[in-house]
Design a protein around this motif. Structure first.
Motif, PDB file in Angstrom:
ATOM      1  N   SER A  87       0.834  -1.198   0.000  1.00 28.66           N
ATOM      2  CA  SER A  87       0.000   0.000   0.000  1.00 28.66           C
ATOM      3  C   SER A  87       0.869   1.248   0.000  1.00 28.66           C
ATOM      4  CB  SER A  87      -0.910  -0.003   1.221  1.00 28.66           C
ATOM      5  OG  SER A  87      -1.724   1.141   1.210  1.00 28.66           O
ATOM      6  N   ASP A 145       0.132   4.871   1.324  1.00 27.23           N
ATOM      7  CA  ASP A 145       0.189   5.241   2.739  1.00 27.23           C
ATOM      8  C   ASP A 145       1.564   5.746   3.179  1.00 27.23           C
ATOM      9  OD1 ASP A 145      -2.433   4.544   4.245  1.00 27.23           O
ATOM     10  OD2 ASP A 145      -2.176   2.916   2.798  1.00 27.23           O
ATOM     11  N   ALA A 149     -16.285  -5.017  -6.954  1.00 22.69           N
ATOM     12  CA  ALA A 149     -14.847  -5.294  -7.025  1.00 22.69           C
ATOM     13  C   ALA A 149     -14.445  -6.492  -6.163  1.00 22.69           C
ATOM     14  CB  ALA A 149     -14.062  -4.058  -6.602  1.00 22.69           C
ATOM     15  N   GLU A 150     -15.046  -6.608  -4.998  1.00 25.99           N
ATOM     16  CA  GLU A 150     -14.638  -7.693  -4.092  1.00 25.99           C
ATOM     17  C   GLU A 150     -14.829  -9.059  -4.722  1.00 25.99           C
ATOM     18  OE1 GLU A 150     -15.919  -7.587   0.133  1.00 25.99           O
ATOM     19  OE2 GLU A 150     -13.719  -7.665   0.071  1.00 25.99           O
ATOM     20  N   LEU A 158     -12.633  -9.643  -7.887  1.00 21.44           N
ATOM     21  CA  LEU A 158     -11.199  -9.810  -7.627  1.00 21.44           C
ATOM     22  C   LEU A 158     -10.869 -10.950  -6.663  1.00 21.44           C
ATOM     23  CD1 LEU A 158     -10.246  -6.028  -7.485  1.00 21.44           C
ATOM     24  CD2 LEU A 158      -9.960  -7.621  -9.395  1.00 21.44           C
ATOM     25  N   ALA A 159     -11.894 -11.625  -6.162  1.00 25.79           N
ATOM     26  CA  ALA A 159     -11.634 -12.680  -5.167  1.00 25.79           C
ATOM     27  C   ALA A 159     -10.696 -13.746  -5.722  1.00 25.79           C
ATOM     28  CB  ALA A 159     -12.952 -13.312  -4.720  1.00 25.79           C
ATOM     29  N   THR A 201     -13.028 -17.475   0.074  1.00 29.81           N
ATOM     30  CA  THR A 201     -12.029 -16.492   0.524  1.00 29.81           C
ATOM     31  C   THR A 201     -12.694 -15.196   0.975  1.00 29.81           C
ATOM     32  OG1 THR A 201     -11.675 -15.607  -1.710  1.00 29.81           O
ATOM     33  CG2 THR A 201     -10.259 -17.426  -1.010  1.00 29.81           C
ATOM     34  N   LEU A 202     -13.980 -15.043   0.661  1.00 30.69           N
ATOM     35  CA  LEU A 202     -14.713 -13.892   1.199  1.00 30.69           C
ATOM     36  C   LEU A 202     -15.533 -14.292   2.432  1.00 30.69           C
ATOM     37  CD1 LEU A 202     -16.024 -12.257  -2.127  1.00 30.69           C
ATOM     38  CD2 LEU A 202     -13.958 -11.675  -0.815  1.00 30.69           C
ATOM     39  N   ARG A 248      -0.798  -7.558  11.045  1.00 32.98           N
ATOM     40  CA  ARG A 248      -0.162  -6.610  10.137  1.00 32.98           C
ATOM     41  C   ARG A 248      -1.191  -5.786   9.372  1.00 32.98           C
ATOM     42  NH1 ARG A 248       3.923  -3.383   8.164  1.00 32.98           N
ATOM     43  NH2 ARG A 248       3.914  -3.380   5.892  1.00 32.98           N
ATOM     44  N   GLN A 291      -2.245  -3.390   6.404  1.00 29.36           N
ATOM     45  CA  GLN A 291      -1.741  -2.958   5.090  1.00 29.36           C
ATOM     46  C   GLN A 291      -2.899  -2.919   4.111  1.00 29.36           C
ATOM     47  OE1 GLN A 291       1.661  -1.638   2.842  1.00 29.36           O
ATOM     48  NE2 GLN A 291       1.192  -1.875   4.985  1.00 29.36           N
ATOM     49  N   GLY A 292      -3.061  -1.757   3.475  1.00 29.48           N
ATOM     50  CA  GLY A 292      -4.074  -1.618   2.445  1.00 29.48           C
ATOM     51  C   GLY A 292      -5.496  -1.556   2.979  1.00 29.48           C
ATOM     52  N   ARG A 293      -6.434  -1.484   2.047  1.00 29.72           N
ATOM     53  CA  ARG A 293      -7.861  -1.405   2.378  1.00 29.72           C
ATOM     54  C   ARG A 293      -8.645  -2.343   1.471  1.00 29.72           C
ATOM     55  NH1 ARG A 293      -5.091   2.899   2.628  1.00 29.72           N
ATOM     56  NH2 ARG A 293      -5.003   4.071   4.573  1.00 29.72           N
ATOM     57  N   LYS A 294      -9.890  -2.543   1.774  1.00 27.51           N
ATOM     58  CA  LYS A 294     -10.738  -3.410   0.962  1.00 27.51           C
ATOM     59  C   LYS A 294     -10.773  -2.907  -0.486  1.00 27.51           C
ATOM     60  CE  LYS A 294     -12.895  -6.300   3.924  1.00 27.51           C
ATOM     61  NZ  LYS A 294     -12.890  -7.756   3.786  1.00 27.51           N
ATOM     62  N   ALA A 295     -11.034  -3.843  -1.401  1.00 27.50           N
ATOM     63  CA  ALA A 295     -11.035  -3.511  -2.836  1.00 27.50           C
ATOM     64  C   ALA A 295     -12.019  -2.389  -3.160  1.00 27.50           C
ATOM     65  CB  ALA A 295     -11.362  -4.748  -3.660  1.00 27.50           C
ATOM     66  N   ASN A 296     -13.105  -2.307  -2.394  1.00 17.31           N
ATOM     67  CA  ASN A 296     -14.111  -1.295  -2.712  1.00 17.31           C
ATOM     68  C   ASN A 296     -14.030  -0.057  -1.806  1.00 17.31           C
ATOM     69  OD1 ASN A 296     -14.868  -2.689  -0.505  1.00 17.31           O
ATOM     70  ND2 ASN A 296     -16.702  -3.631  -1.431  1.00 17.31           N
ATOM     71  N   LEU A 343      -8.939   7.050   1.743  1.00 21.81           N
ATOM     72  CA  LEU A 343      -7.603   6.791   2.292  1.00 21.81           C
ATOM     73  C   LEU A 343      -7.431   7.314   3.715  1.00 21.81           C
ATOM     74  CD1 LEU A 343      -5.384   7.415  -0.837  1.00 21.81           C
ATOM     75  CD2 LEU A 343      -5.856   5.259   0.320  1.00 21.81           C
ATOM     76  N   GLN A 344      -8.427   8.048   4.174  1.00 22.38           N
ATOM     77  CA  GLN A 344      -8.338   8.524   5.557  1.00 22.38           C
ATOM     78  C   GLN A 344      -8.643   7.376   6.521  1.00 22.38           C
ATOM     79  OE1 GLN A 344      -7.052  11.428   6.077  1.00 22.38           O
ATOM     80  NE2 GLN A 344      -7.092  11.823   3.885  1.00 22.38           N
ATOM     81  N   GLN A 370      -5.633   1.548   7.729  1.00 22.80           N
ATOM     82  CA  GLN A 370      -5.369   0.312   6.995  1.00 22.80           C
ATOM     83  C   GLN A 370      -5.962  -0.861   7.780  1.00 22.80           C
ATOM     84  OE1 GLN A 370      -1.709   0.000   4.646  1.00 22.80           O
ATOM     85  NE2 GLN A 370      -0.824   1.593   5.908  1.00 22.80           N
ATOM     86  N   ILE A 416      -5.267 -10.041   6.859  1.00 23.54           N
ATOM     87  CA  ILE A 416      -6.141 -11.214   6.809  1.00 23.54           C
ATOM     88  C   ILE A 416      -7.499 -10.870   6.205  1.00 23.54           C
ATOM     89  CG2 ILE A 416      -7.180 -10.994   9.111  1.00 23.54           C
ATOM     90  CD1 ILE A 416      -6.860 -14.067   9.378  1.00 23.54           C
ATOM     91  N   GLU A 417      -7.825  -9.584   6.147  1.00 24.26           N
ATOM     92  CA  GLU A 417      -9.102  -9.173   5.560  1.00 24.26           C
ATOM     93  C   GLU A 417      -9.088  -9.232   4.027  1.00 24.26           C
ATOM     94  OE1 GLU A 417     -11.773  -7.946   7.358  1.00 24.26           O
ATOM     95  OE2 GLU A 417     -10.912  -7.569   9.343  1.00 24.26           O
ATOM     96  N   ALA A 423      -8.930 -10.888   0.440  1.00 24.09           N
ATOM     97  CA  ALA A 423      -9.328 -12.202  -0.074  1.00 24.09           C
ATOM     98  C   ALA A 423      -8.103 -13.049  -0.429  1.00 24.09           C
ATOM     99  CB  ALA A 423     -10.227 -12.045  -1.298  1.00 24.09           C
ATOM    100  N   ASP A 424      -7.108 -12.442  -1.076  1.00 27.02           N
ATOM    101  CA  ASP A 424      -5.979 -13.249  -1.534  1.00 27.02           C
ATOM    102  C   ASP A 424      -5.115 -13.733  -0.375  1.00 27.02           C
ATOM    103  OD1 ASP A 424      -4.800 -14.321  -3.978  1.00 27.02           O
ATOM    104  OD2 ASP A 424      -3.007 -13.234  -3.312  1.00 27.02           O
TER     105      ASP A 424
END
Lengths: 593, 593
Positions: A171, A174, A509-510, A513-514, A585-586, B318, B320-325, B329-330, B333, B337-338, B340-341
């Protein structure tokens, strides 16, 4: 004959399978010829054989150490980095008027392949400097170019790409390293940390020039507020800049290259010099990203190639066991290459490495053409196709490089697990590639989330057209008709399933992209099958026209058969997911693990 | 909660999913109960947590060294080996009247799983001594038992299995270490070399007792002329035997356990004591082989389990990042584990490790039953099924353990490649298992070349019956009907394809066995799907009956879904080869590579 790659195959890939000489028709490459290209490759092999390969294993055993704030690397690297500079490898692809040789990127990449196969860690130093220098020469002011490029080109100064931070890995948006304006225009004070910086500090160069992403104080959050800076370790006046080497990472492999944790501005005295305009840093970086990602793909192929050739040599020499139908124990043992399962493990490696090399050369030639394409429509097509192929050409070699080197270990059996042979090192080194320059997961999102849809699906269509054209050509050969028809059938099933996958976009998107990583994997397999069609056609033409080297070309056809019969069918398993309407995975909750 | 395995899952596997308590109905186990079994597991966890895990990474970094003819290992191992001896772990599975605890092998293996997950290298020392002692107590003379067993049981002496030689690895029948008769009956002079001998020499025990295969001078060639000997490093009178530690192997992983190259008889003074009868050595060895191979499967599961839990912990912590949808950005993160991949990479590991653990426990219980089965027909059935399952239960966990630990590395990204986290070590350690105790290629030949045909295909039939029964049971649950029907369909396709494969036997061994590794791989996938059916049924029953731990059982069902949707479909690609009539692994000539 080299121990770590096949020159015959590299020449085949460049000059026979894909006519790299076509590039000499482009204005900037008009001085080049088959001779100059081959001279470059010969020179690369010489350095690789005489300087890089001899210390390949030593660099793994004598890891870089951080002592008194300075990282000490293998003492052999100093003369190697200097030689890379003096012989013009750092700026080889840049224009004549900037002191370069206007070498096609494809040929430079092919030379890099030889270096990487000989000693991956050692190859990284000049490659990073080229990348950093390219950012300065493309986007930097005249002053920056004058101040930094000559000593980077000469190998005196090391270049780096400083992106990752403790809280900003995948990311990047960030990132929080901050640049504070000073009275001097273009001069900022940098404060923050960077981690995992390859060649981020070492004692083989006089200076380290970081091309660093940071956010100018008050800039927007996210990707829109990121700027690019030159941050030297030592300033032009010889005064140290406030860049501390806070730590060094010890790693599973790729140990010869030092990876640093850097701390900027702990004394509030770290100067950074803005490159180009404010807030365009990530855009600049991404203009270099395609080539960096293809570069990683090539690194992965190179390592797997070296492992393949090490295991091939062993398999030809090591006697063990007898044929399945041989009962007479008085008969001598046979070389293990005679066993079907060992041949399988060698064929897998041949398919992965030579197929991936073909794909990367294909992308390289496309990239070289784009840079000089004047026809707007054609350029857009080429760019879109390359954009589509980039996540594939980065990820397939990276993921399959781990599998391929694992097969190399297996061919050697117990010996392969020991440090008496190099294959275990190749296995460890290959494992970095699915991670750096974007993890495989990130590339899956890039492919299915962006690249498929760009220009109204142009990349996807162009890619399929190219493949179908290749199949059509192969079907004209009676020797290839069965295999290419089988490919065609499997391709049709894949296209249908992909259509189903694309439908999921409507569900958000979720859900789309799963299974992005599986889509990426499938596109990788299809792409490599395509590259094997191309190679089989070329080989068949050679055999038809008469050649001294029938063995080599028969091997290509047999490897094509292997890929279509053993690797391509893996598609069938993957594409079942494209139809799926359940998404474990979701739906799997994190508390359920 | 332990960091390296899930006690909850181990208890589930043993007591809920497979009723290990049924074993207490057998005469030899009648003193045991749920309490004694659980006490054993608690004791194992205590040693694992307090003694093994704390030096797990140190043992990797401070490799054993050969100094002045003696291998020095990590100083912590001495007290650990003693504790294993004193607490009765070496002889736990042996009868009361031999000083043992008559513990079911399944429970011993489950305790071993905990040790191995905590520190694979350390777990190997007592395991080897148990195996060597078992050969002596089963086949040796009273004198040998008296002379050697007590000090092996107490942990004072180390046992080894000395099979491999420089020219006899996979092809054991070619071994050439020779035993020359002396005047004393049963006493021989041994001359030869052994390589890759685990714990073949070290300074944490007073003596090393090799159970060594050698050919008595003049004995037939091949497997029929191999005898088994006790070859101590130091003789009973305290005089050194003529066994030299010629070398030590440095390895990619599994570094804490020393692997020696031994030279016997260079002074013509290496005594060996015949175990049992002449020329039956390989037969004796193979009577232990099933359990040794299942043991390797368990080692592989244990390492992959530790890697899974390390990556699971990291993924929960850990950010890092946010959900695909998520575009804002405020927003902070999210834990990875949230994504999907990332969940996919955790589900793969869960499926491989928990599915394999179930299979090994299934085999363990079968093995325990066989040992006390009086009904001849039933015993034959059980033995044949176990023989059939053994190459699968060794190879699937071993091959997939490498894939599973690789996913663990990938979950951590760049951090996973560094030595700051243990996953890179697990990845390196896992790579030994497809190699030792028979490579995967050898097990493929064993399964398709022998096991399928034994007792007129009884093993194959029993295996399929068990699976079909499991599916039938699952189909009675509305929650499981879709997934189990999907499994049933895929199983039918697999059975049909296998029928085609078996037809190839008529074309000779070479053609039948050309794709033996693929057949083994397919049987592995089917076996693990079966184990997930069993787990899903158990979980569904628990959920139905009401439980405090719904999360755990819901996770089992979701993992079952994952396996059926993502892993089982890989069958489709593999079984296409079963129909194939072209054989690139046979037709590819070695000169064509």
């Amino acid at each position: 004959m080299s121990r770590f790659y096949s020159k015959k195959d590299l020449i085949f890939q460049l000059f026979e399978n894909q006519n790299v000489l076509n590039l000499t028709a482009l204005p900037n490459f008009s001085d080049h010829s088959e001779d100059t290209f081959k001279l470059i490759l010969d020179a690369a092999e010489q350095i690789a054989t005489n300087s890089l390969y001899p210390i390949f294993r030593e660099m793994d055993r004598q890891e870089p150490q951080l002592i008194d704030g300075l990282i000490r690397i293998h003492p052999g690297m100093k003369s190697i980095i200097q030689k890379f500079g003096q012989d013009g490898w750092v700026n080889a692809i840049f224009p004549y008027d900037e002191g370069g040789q206007q070498l096609p990127w494809t040929i430079h990449m092919a030379a890099g392949f030889i270096f990487q196969a000989a000693n991956y860690s050692a190859s990284v130093f000049p490659f990073l400097t080229t990348g950093a220098a390219n950012l300065i020469r493309t986007f930097g002011s005249e002053q920056l170019k004058e101040n930094y490029l000559p000593k980077m080109y000469s190998g005196n100064w090391q270049g780096t790409m400083a992106l990752t931070e403790p809280d900003a890995g995948s990311s990047l948006s960030d990132l929080s390293t901050t640049a504070f304006p000073t009275d001097q225009p273009g001069v900022f004070k940098i404060r923050g940390q960077k981690i995992y910086i390859s060649a981020g500090d070492h004692d083989a160069c006089e200076n380290i020039i970081h091309l660093m992403l940071a956010r100018i104080s008050g800039a927007p959050s996210g990707t829109k507020g990121i700027s690019l800076f030159v941050v030297p370790k030592i300033r032009l006046d010889g005064k140290p800049n406030d860049v501390l080497t806070q730590g060094i990472y010890h790693k599973m492999g790729y140990k010869g290259a030092p990876i640093a944790h850097l701390m900027m501005g702990s004394q509030d005295d770290c100067e950074g010099y803005l490159v180009g305009e404010e807030n365009l840093g990530l855009k600049y970086m991404f203009q270099m990203m395609n080539e960096a990602r293809l570069g990683v793909g090539m690194n992965a192929v190179a390592i797997a190639t070296a492992a393949f050739h090490a295991s091939l040599t062993y398999a030809k020499e090591r006697p063990q066991g007898r044929k399945a139908n041989e009962k007479d124990l008085q008969k001598p043992q046979i070389p293990i290459i005679e066993h079907a399962d060992v041949k399988r493990m060698l064929l897998v490696q041949k398919c992965i490495t030579e197929g991936s090399l073909a794909l990367l050369i294909y992308c390289g030639i496309l990239s070289d053409k784009i840079a000089q394409e004047s026809d707007k429509e054609l350029k857009l097509k080429q760019e879109t196709l390359l954009d589509f192929l980039t996540p594939i050409a980065k990820s397939y070699p990276s993921e399959m490089g781990v599998i391929s080197t694992s097969h190399a270990v297996q061919v050697l059996g117990g010996a392969g697990y020991t440090t008496d042979f190099p294959v275990e090192q190749y296995f460890r080194e290959s494992r970095i590639h699915p991670i750096h320059e974007g993890t495989t997961g990130i590339h899956g999102l890039d492919l299915l989330g962006r690249k498929v849809w760009m220009e109204d699906g142009l990349g996807w269509k162009l890619w399929l057209n190219e493949i179908q054209e290749g199949i059509g050509e192969a079907k004209r050969w009676s020797e290839l008709i069965d295999l290419s028809t089988s490919f065609e059938k499997q391709l049709t099933t894949f296209i249908e399933a992909s259509g189903q996958m694309f439908e999921k976009r409507k569900l958000g998107a979720e859900i789309l992209l799963a299974d992005a990583s599986l889509f990426l994997e499938a596109c990788g397999i299809v792409s490599i099958a395509w590259m094997w069609v191309k190679q089989a056609i070329t080989a068949q033409e050679k055999l038809q026209n008469g050649t001294q080297e029938t063995h080599f070309y028969l091997g290509k056809i047999e490897a094509f058969r292997y890929f279509i019969s053993y690797e391509l069918p893996k598609l069938t398993g993957i594409i079942q997911r494209f139809y799926a309407s359940d998404f474990p995975t979701l739906t799997m909750e994190k508390e359920w693990f």
